[in-house]
Design an enzyme around this catalytic site. Structure first.
Site, PDB file in Angstrom:
ATOM      1  N   GLY A 150      38.969  30.405  35.414  1.00  0.00           N
ATOM      2  CA  GLY A 150      40.356  30.537  35.001  1.00  0.00           C
ATOM      3  C   GLY A 150      40.777  31.983  34.770  1.00  0.00           C
ATOM      4  CG  ASN A 200      43.208  23.379  36.487  1.00  0.00           C
ATOM      5  OD1 ASN A 200      44.290  22.950  36.114  1.00  0.00           O
ATOM      6  ND2 ASN A 200      42.065  23.022  35.920  1.00  0.00           N
ATOM      7  CG  HIS A 259      53.242  47.604  46.395  1.00  0.00           C
ATOM      8  ND1 HIS A 259      54.188  47.169  47.287  1.00  0.00           N
ATOM      9  CD2 HIS A 259      52.960  46.546  45.600  1.00  0.00           C
ATOM     10  CE1 HIS A 259      54.479  45.899  47.024  1.00  0.00           C
ATOM     11  NE2 HIS A 259      53.742  45.498  46.009  1.00  0.00           N
ATOM     12  CE  LYS A 268      23.378  33.271  34.877  1.00  0.00           C
ATOM     13  NZ  LYS A 268      22.827  32.480  33.798  1.00  0.00           N
ATOM     14  CB  THR A 284      38.158  45.836  42.284  1.00  0.00           C
ATOM     15  OG1 THR A 284      36.853  46.188  41.818  1.00  0.00           O
ATOM     16  CG2 THR A 284      39.084  45.602  41.094  1.00  0.00           C
ATOM     17  CE  LYS A 285      34.373  49.378  44.153  1.00  0.00           C
ATOM     18  NZ  LYS A 285      33.622  50.437  43.656  1.00  0.00           N
ATOM     19  NE  ARG A 287      30.643  47.648  37.010  1.00  0.00           N
ATOM     20  CZ  ARG A 287      31.381  48.316  37.864  1.00  0.00           C
ATOM     21  NH1 ARG A 287      31.434  47.945  39.111  1.00  0.00           N
ATOM     22  NH2 ARG A 287      32.086  49.361  37.495  1.00  0.00           N
TER      23      ARG A 287
END
Length: 182
Positions: A133, A76, A106, A174, A156-157, A171
């Site tokens: 989004g 989109n 960086h 479910k 981030t993981k 995180r």
């Protein structure tokens, strides 16, 4: 930095590659919605791999040649992919508006950062994922197939297959119940 590769963004080769990608993105973003053939030509010139895709304007990337798109990819409006490293996006992946993939980072040390160093790590998004989004996916992340990333999440993981993951930091909320639409 573990699993990150250092690059010099000021090298003449990378500078020229970014310039090429910026010009192609400008051409792509200027096309009318009904100019499907012209889009396909630019996609093939810009991306490392593409077959069937549709990307709403505006789209921006650093290089394009490091982006590998699976079948039936849809992005989109206002997608940004910083692809100094490889970005692999599976088949039938959907991006909501304002999705950002940041394959670069960086140094944390200010002296090292001032030197112009840049690091990258690949991003991988499996088949049949939906990225909501304004989600942000950081360097080195893999998202397993059939997963959903909620709107506004910062990933981030790694995210496993077949889950709904949300939040900042993102995180798992479910597992996806294949018999439910919500």
């Amino acid at each position: 930095m573990k699993n990150f590769t250092e690059v010099n963004p000021l090298s003449p080769e990378l500078f020229a590659a970014r310039k090429r990608a910026k010009l192609l993105c400008q051409q792509l973003n200027a096309l009318r919605a009904d100019q499907h053939k012209a889009r396909k030509v630019i996609y093939k010139e810009l991306f490392g791999k593409v077959s069937s895709a549709y990307i709403e304007p505006n789209f921006f990337c650093d290089y394009g040649s490091n982006i590998f798109l699976g079948e039936s990819f849809y992005a989109n409006h206002n997608c940004v992919i910083l692809d100094v490293g490889e970005v692999h996006i599976g088949d039938r992946v959907l991006f909501g508006p304002n999705v950002q993939l940041y394959g670069t980072t960086h140094p944390l040390d200010p002296v090292e950062r001032a030197s112009g160093k840049e690091f990258h790590a690949p991003i991988v998004i499996g088949d049949d994922c939906w990225i909501g989004g304004s989600a942000v996916i950081l360097a080195g992340v893999t998202i397993g197939k059939n997963s959903i990333i909620g709107a506004g999440s910062v990933v981030t993981k790694d995210v496993p297959e077949g889950v709904v993951a949300v939040g900042n930091p993102c995180r798992v909320l479910k597992p996806i119940d294949s018999h439910s639409s919500s």
